[in-house]
Scaffold this active site. Sequence first.
Site, PDB file in Angstrom:
ATOM      1  N   GLY A   1      37.026  46.418  39.321  1.00  0.00           N
ATOM      2  CA  GLY A   1      36.724  45.922  40.660  1.00  0.00           C
ATOM      3  C   GLY A   1      35.889  46.943  41.421  1.00  0.00           C
ATOM      4  O   GLY A   1      34.977  46.585  42.167  1.00  0.00           O
TER       5      GLY A   1
ATOM      6  N   ASN B   1      44.622  44.986  50.546  1.00  0.00           N
ATOM      7  CA  ASN B   1      45.556  45.387  49.488  1.00  0.00           C
ATOM      8  C   ASN B   1      46.841  46.000  50.031  1.00  0.00           C
ATOM      9  O   ASN B   1      47.855  46.012  49.358  1.00  0.00           O
ATOM     10  CB  ASN B   1      44.879  46.347  48.502  1.00  0.00           C
ATOM     11  CG  ASN B   1      44.206  47.508  49.184  1.00  0.00           C
ATOM     12  OD1 ASN B   1      43.343  47.332  50.028  1.00  0.00           O
ATOM     13  ND2 ASN B   1      44.618  48.718  48.832  1.00  0.00           N
TER      14      ASN B   1
ATOM     15  N   GLN C   1      42.183  41.344  45.458  1.00  0.00           N
ATOM     16  CA  GLN C   1      43.624  41.108  45.638  1.00  0.00           C
ATOM     17  C   GLN C   1      43.953  39.637  45.796  1.00  0.00           C
ATOM     18  O   GLN C   1      45.110  39.251  45.638  1.00  0.00           O
ATOM     19  CB  GLN C   1      44.152  41.879  46.857  1.00  0.00           C
ATOM     20  CG  GLN C   1      44.279  43.370  46.655  1.00  0.00           C
ATOM     21  CD  GLN C   1      45.338  43.773  45.632  1.00  0.00           C
ATOM     22  OE1 GLN C   1      46.172  42.971  45.210  1.00  0.00           O
ATOM     23  NE2 GLN C   1      45.287  45.007  45.201  1.00  0.00           N
TER      24      GLN C   1
ATOM     25  N   SER D   1      38.923  41.768  39.776  1.00  0.00           N
ATOM     26  CA  SER D   1      39.359  42.805  38.844  1.00  0.00           C
ATOM     27  C   SER D   1      40.424  42.252  37.899  1.00  0.00           C
ATOM     28  O   SER D   1      41.385  41.608  38.355  1.00  0.00           O
ATOM     29  CB  SER D   1      39.921  43.985  39.649  1.00  0.00           C
ATOM     30  OG  SER D   1      40.589  44.874  38.785  1.00  0.00           O
TER      31      SER D   1
ATOM     32  N   HIS E   1      42.898  43.637  36.078  1.00  0.00           N
ATOM     33  CA  HIS E   1      44.301  44.045  36.111  1.00  0.00           C
ATOM     34  C   HIS E   1      45.025  43.647  37.391  1.00  0.00           C
ATOM     35  O   HIS E   1      46.217  43.911  37.532  1.00  0.00           O
ATOM     36  CB  HIS E   1      44.445  45.548  35.814  1.00  0.00           C
ATOM     37  CG  HIS E   1      43.991  46.459  36.910  1.00  0.00           C
ATOM     38  ND1 HIS E   1      44.841  47.352  37.510  1.00  0.00           N
ATOM     39  CD2 HIS E   1      42.801  46.622  37.511  1.00  0.00           C
ATOM     40  CE1 HIS E   1      44.169  48.035  38.435  1.00  0.00           C
ATOM     41  NE2 HIS E   1      42.936  47.609  38.443  1.00  0.00           N
TER      42      HIS E   1
ATOM     43  N   THR F   1      26.895  47.861  26.347  1.00  0.00           N
ATOM     44  CA  THR F   1      27.356  46.795  25.457  1.00  0.00           C
ATOM     45  C   THR F   1      28.562  46.087  26.069  1.00  0.00           C
ATOM     46  O   THR F   1      29.512  46.738  26.507  1.00  0.00           O
ATOM     47  CB  THR F   1      27.722  47.388  24.081  1.00  0.00           C
ATOM     48  OG1 THR F   1      26.537  47.999  23.562  1.00  0.00           O
ATOM     49  CG2 THR F   1      28.219  46.328  23.124  1.00  0.00           C
TER      50      THR F   1
ATOM     51  N   CYS G   1      45.614  54.323  44.765  1.00  0.00           N
ATOM     52  CA  CYS G   1      44.532  55.252  44.470  1.00  0.00           C
ATOM     53  C   CYS G   1      44.617  56.482  45.371  1.00  0.00           C
ATOM     54  O   CYS G   1      44.046  57.513  45.083  1.00  0.00           O
ATOM     55  CB  CYS G   1      43.179  54.581  44.667  1.00  0.00           C
ATOM     56  SG  CYS G   1      43.247  52.810  44.501  1.00  0.00           S
TER      57      CYS G   1
HETATM   58  C1  PLP Z   1      40.981  45.214  47.493  1.00  0.00           C
HETATM   59  C2  PLP Z   1      40.655  46.013  46.269  1.00  0.00           C
HETATM   60  N1  PLP Z   1      39.376  46.141  45.903  1.00  0.00           N
HETATM   61  C3  PLP Z   1      39.029  46.842  44.799  1.00  0.00           C
HETATM   62  C4  PLP Z   1      39.965  47.455  44.013  1.00  0.00           C
HETATM   63  C5  PLP Z   1      39.519  48.254  42.804  1.00  0.00           C
HETATM   64  O1  PLP Z   1      39.762  47.554  41.627  1.00  0.00           O
HETATM   65  P1  PLP Z   1      39.820  48.382  40.226  1.00  0.00           P
HETATM   66  O2  PLP Z   1      41.164  49.029  40.184  1.00  0.00           O
HETATM   67  O3  PLP Z   1      39.641  47.320  39.181  1.00  0.00           O
HETATM   68  O4  PLP Z   1      38.706  49.331  40.261  1.00  0.00           O
HETATM   69  C6  PLP Z   1      41.313  47.364  44.361  1.00  0.00           C
HETATM   70  C7  PLP Z   1      42.346  48.072  43.572  1.00  0.00           C
HETATM   71  O5  PLP Z   1      43.369  48.490  44.085  1.00  0.00           O
HETATM   72  C8  PLP Z   1      41.671  46.610  45.517  1.00  0.00           C
HETATM   73  O6  PLP Z   1      42.940  46.484  45.891  1.00  0.00           O
END
Ligand code: PLP
Length: 379
Positions: free
Chosen positions: A69, A150, A178, A198, A200, A235, A322
């Site tokens: 993401g 998030n 999200q 994203s 995951h 790739t 993060c």
């Molecule tokens: C709102 C939002 N955008 C982007 C991301 C980033 O996604 P990724 O973990 O796949 O880089 C997150 C991940 O926590 C998110 O919550």
Amino acid sequence: LSFLDYNAGWPLWPEVVELLARAHAEPLANPASLHQRGQAARARLEAAREKVADLLGCARGDVLFTSSGSEANALALKGTFLARSNPSKRGIVSSRMEHPSVLFALEQLKRHGAELTLLAPSPEGYHPAGQLNEALTEDIALCSLAFANNETGALQPVGELARTCNRRGIGFHCDAVQAAGLLPVRLGEIPADLLSLSGHKLGGPVGVGVLVARRGQPLEALVPGHQEGGRRGGTADVVGAEAFALALAICRQRQEKEAPRLAGLRDLLETEVQRRLPGVQVNGVGPRLPNTSNLAFEGVDGQALLIALDLKGLQVSHGAACASGSPKPSHVLTAMGQSDDAARSALRFSLGFLTTTADVEATVQALVEAVLQARRTLS
Ligand SMILES: Cc1ncc(COP(=O)(O)O)c(C=O)c1O
């Protein structure tokens, strides 16, 4: 005990685990190779792209596979800014509450001449379309606002926000990372020019993301190469793309039943915690994701509470995953006007497809004990 940190990453759907095991057991050629095995890989990649496009309501060629993401957000923002046809347009409008992957990309662009307008949300965490409209001056090249926050789960009126930009001929990027697992994200209802997802965050693998870039959207590749229509070199991960498409399809199938189930569990959590503990505030009441509850516990340090809960086997989050380890209060809550202390007292509980009523009941019990203990230690 319980994992209530789905917004940091979902477990894989069992069907996705099966797909990955099966697909990784077979040899796979490079989808850019001309031989028959390469072409077979190419066909599988394009079938996955088609499936994602059908689910999102866009053209197959609009779907670009990325590594995350974060990469989708960076490509949307930096790629659009670099490719803009009118270099005198340097303005970008976004929010102070955006995910760090958006805010960091914007900071980079600022060092390369972009002029940022970061909107302050309402105390509940919302951006009304009128506020955006006022910020859209002649020099704005792009606007970026997330569908769902998030940390609080607050849902922005992204359909209206996108149409506000469309009317002014300004590009609109929506970070739907999200939202897409829990709500039916479709480009018909959200006429965004760019939209990020994203893997995951919807039961697919980590390491796969999607950027939807609508036809005609100028976009300069961050990684140059001939793959993905020249917009993202490297790739392609065929199996990752297939797993992403399957995960999104499963989410879509289950959302209608799963969203009210999760909202019920989230409400149970909030009512029970507030019934049993004084001084608990819900951050971001209003339209929000069904699975997310951001609770502030008066007089308690959120990070210490997180650790106490972890020792009881309960995983939750303090601010964004993060940013964990960082002593700073959540930029989302402070953007909503909260004091540093209030922001530091908050925890995020995010539920998901494996969460049961028993999990929520056990969470309430552990939480009540831990908060009372923390408050006793302080007094
Ligand atoms: C709102 C939002 N955008 C982007 C991301 C980033 O996604 P990724 O973990 O796949 O880089 C997150 C991940 O926590 C998110 O919550």
